[in-house]
Design a protein around this motif. Structure first.
Motif, short mmCIF file in Angstrom:
data_model
loop_
_atom_site.label_atom_id
_atom_site.label_comp_id
_atom_site.label_asym_id
_atom_site.label_seq_id
_atom_site.Cartn_x
_atom_site.Cartn_y
_atom_site.Cartn_z
N VAL A 1 0.84 -1.18 0.00
CA VAL A 1 0.00 0.00 0.00
C VAL A 1 0.88 1.24 0.00
O VAL A 1 1.80 1.37 0.80
CB VAL A 1 -0.93 0.02 1.24
CG1 VAL A 1 -1.73 1.30 1.27
CG2 VAL A 1 -1.83 -1.19 1.23
N ASP B 1 -10.59 7.82 -4.72
CA ASP B 1 -11.41 6.64 -4.43
C ASP B 1 -11.05 5.46 -5.31
O ASP B 1 -11.48 4.35 -5.07
CB ASP B 1 -12.90 6.96 -4.62
CG ASP B 1 -13.39 7.93 -3.56
OD1 ASP B 1 -12.72 8.03 -2.52
OD2 ASP B 1 -14.43 8.56 -3.80
N SER B 2 -10.28 5.68 -6.38
CA SER B 2 -9.98 4.59 -7.30
C SER B 2 -8.66 3.90 -6.96
O SER B 2 -8.07 3.27 -7.83
CB SER B 2 -9.93 5.12 -8.72
OG SER B 2 -8.82 5.98 -8.87
N GLU C 1 -6.14 1.22 -6.11
CA GLU C 1 -6.22 -0.22 -6.34
C GLU C 1 -5.41 -0.93 -5.27
O GLU C 1 -4.33 -0.50 -4.89
CB GLU C 1 -5.68 -0.57 -7.72
CG GLU C 1 -6.56 -0.03 -8.83
CD GLU C 1 -6.02 -0.40 -10.19
OE1 GLU C 1 -5.16 -1.27 -10.27
OE2 GLU C 1 -6.48 0.21 -11.16
N ILE C 2 -5.96 -2.04 -4.81
CA ILE C 2 -5.28 -2.84 -3.79
C ILE C 2 -4.93 -4.17 -4.44
O ILE C 2 -5.79 -4.81 -5.05
CB ILE C 2 -6.20 -3.07 -2.57
CG1 ILE C 2 -6.53 -1.71 -1.95
CG2 ILE C 2 -5.56 -3.98 -1.56
CD1 ILE C 2 -7.57 -1.78 -0.88
N LEU D 1 -7.39 -8.03 2.94
CA LEU D 1 -7.86 -7.03 2.00
C LEU D 1 -8.94 -6.15 2.62
O LEU D 1 -8.94 -4.93 2.44
CB LEU D 1 -8.42 -7.70 0.74
CG LEU D 1 -7.39 -8.28 -0.22
CD1 LEU D 1 -8.08 -9.02 -1.35
CD2 LEU D 1 -6.50 -7.20 -0.76
N ASN D 2 -9.84 -6.76 3.37
CA ASN D 2 -10.89 -5.97 4.02
C ASN D 2 -10.29 -4.99 5.01
O ASN D 2 -10.73 -3.85 5.11
CB ASN D 2 -11.89 -6.89 4.72
CG ASN D 2 -12.76 -7.62 3.73
OD1 ASN D 2 -12.94 -7.16 2.61
ND2 ASN D 2 -13.30 -8.75 4.13
N ILE E 1 -7.26 -3.70 4.89
CA ILE E 1 -6.58 -2.65 4.12
C ILE E 1 -7.61 -1.67 3.55
O ILE E 1 -7.45 -0.46 3.63
CB ILE E 1 -5.74 -3.28 2.99
CG1 ILE E 1 -4.57 -4.06 3.57
CG2 ILE E 1 -5.25 -2.21 2.02
CD1 ILE E 1 -3.82 -4.91 2.57
N ARG E 2 -8.72 -2.21 3.00
CA ARG E 2 -9.75 -1.33 2.43
C ARG E 2 -10.33 -0.40 3.48
O ARG E 2 -10.55 0.79 3.20
CB ARG E 2 -10.86 -2.17 1.80
CG ARG E 2 -10.50 -2.77 0.48
CD ARG E 2 -11.69 -3.44 -0.19
NE ARG E 2 -11.25 -4.08 -1.41
CZ ARG E 2 -11.18 -5.39 -1.58
NH1 ARG E 2 -11.55 -6.21 -0.62
NH2 ARG E 2 -10.76 -5.91 -2.71
N ARG E 3 -10.60 -0.94 4.68
CA ARG E 3 -11.15 -0.08 5.74
C ARG E 3 -10.18 1.02 6.13
O ARG E 3 -10.58 2.17 6.32
CB ARG E 3 -11.50 -0.93 6.97
CG ARG E 3 -12.77 -1.72 6.81
CD ARG E 3 -13.30 -2.24 8.13
NE ARG E 3 -12.32 -2.98 8.90
CZ ARG E 3 -12.18 -4.30 8.86
NH1 ARG E 3 -12.95 -5.03 8.10
NH2 ARG E 3 -11.28 -4.90 9.61
N VAL F 1 -7.78 2.33 4.21
CA VAL F 1 -7.68 3.27 3.10
C VAL F 1 -8.90 4.17 3.07
O VAL F 1 -8.79 5.39 2.91
CB VAL F 1 -7.50 2.52 1.75
CG1 VAL F 1 -7.70 3.46 0.58
CG2 VAL F 1 -6.12 1.87 1.69
N GLN F 2 -10.11 3.60 3.26
CA GLN F 2 -11.34 4.40 3.27
C GLN F 2 -11.30 5.41 4.42
O GLN F 2 -11.74 6.54 4.28
CB GLN F 2 -12.57 3.51 3.38
CG GLN F 2 -12.84 2.68 2.14
CD GLN F 2 -13.05 3.56 0.90
OE1 GLN F 2 -13.61 4.62 0.98
NE2 GLN F 2 -12.55 3.09 -0.24
#
Length: 197
Positions: free
Chosen positions: A139, A154-155, A157-158, A167-168, A170-172, A174-175
């Motif tokens: 990341v 917002d785009s 990429e992971i 992944l979840n 990391i996504r949380r 990043v959001q």
């Protein structure tokens, strides 16, 4: 090699499974964690699980722990007591009238009007609770001032080489970072407009 002190006490490991009842009767709703091998259920004062309703027999049902192998177990509910005396109204399990049933997650057992319980089987993940080292190696955090303005934040990429759980996470994160950056951008715009007035 270092040795642990002789008098040091080890904490027993937490069980890898938990069995829970959400009980609803005339007194309201409550929860009960199951850990005993046998439970009697009914309105009698001597029952292990007392249900407050005139529609419930004194000894309405019995819960018995049943092994599923590999150390796992569930509970079997049986109509009546262990001596074979059945209840007056019987058991309605997931909408079916049954004399016995091995409970599965989210099974609903109805004893009478407004008297029921829902069974939950919660399995604890034996994996460590902290993310492993290097989880964020793939990341890259971007400074909003130097970011490519043609590509929205917002785009991001992971890489998909990580397991879904990572992944979840990391996504949380990043959001959360994107939300913080957007908040700061809005505050800066509001501050500039206030200064210009």
């Amino acid at each position: 090699m270092s040795q642990a002190p002789r008098n040091a006490q080890r904490m027993p490991p937490e069980p890898s499974q938990k069995h829970l009842l959400i009980i609803e009767d005339d007194k309201g709703s409550r929860q009960l964690v199951l850990d005993e091998p046998v439970y009697s259920i009914g309105r009698d004062l001597d029952c292990d699980i007392r249900l407050a309703s005139l529609f419930v027999s004194r000894r309405h049902a019995t819960l018995v722990r049943v092994s599923m192998g590999d150390g796992d177990y569930t509970y079997r509910i049986v109509d009546g007591d262990l001596d074979g005396q059945r209840s007056a109204n019987g058991l309605l399990i997931n909408g079916k009238q049954l004399q016995s049933h091995d409970l599965q997650n989210e099974d609903k057992v109805v004893f009478g009007p407004r008297v029921q319980f829902t069974y939950f089987y919660l399995s604890r993940d034996p994996a460590p609770t902290e993310p492993p080292d290097g989880i964020f190696d793939d990341v890259t955090l971007i400074n909003p001032r130097t970011a490519d303005k043609s590509r929205p934040l917002d785009s991001l990429e992971i890489p998909l080489s990580r397991p879904p759980r990572q992944l979840n996470l990391i996504r949380r994160r990043v959001q959360s970072l994107l939300g913080f950056l957007n908040l700061n951008r809005e505050e800066r715009l509001r501050f500039r407009s206030e200064r210009s007035q």
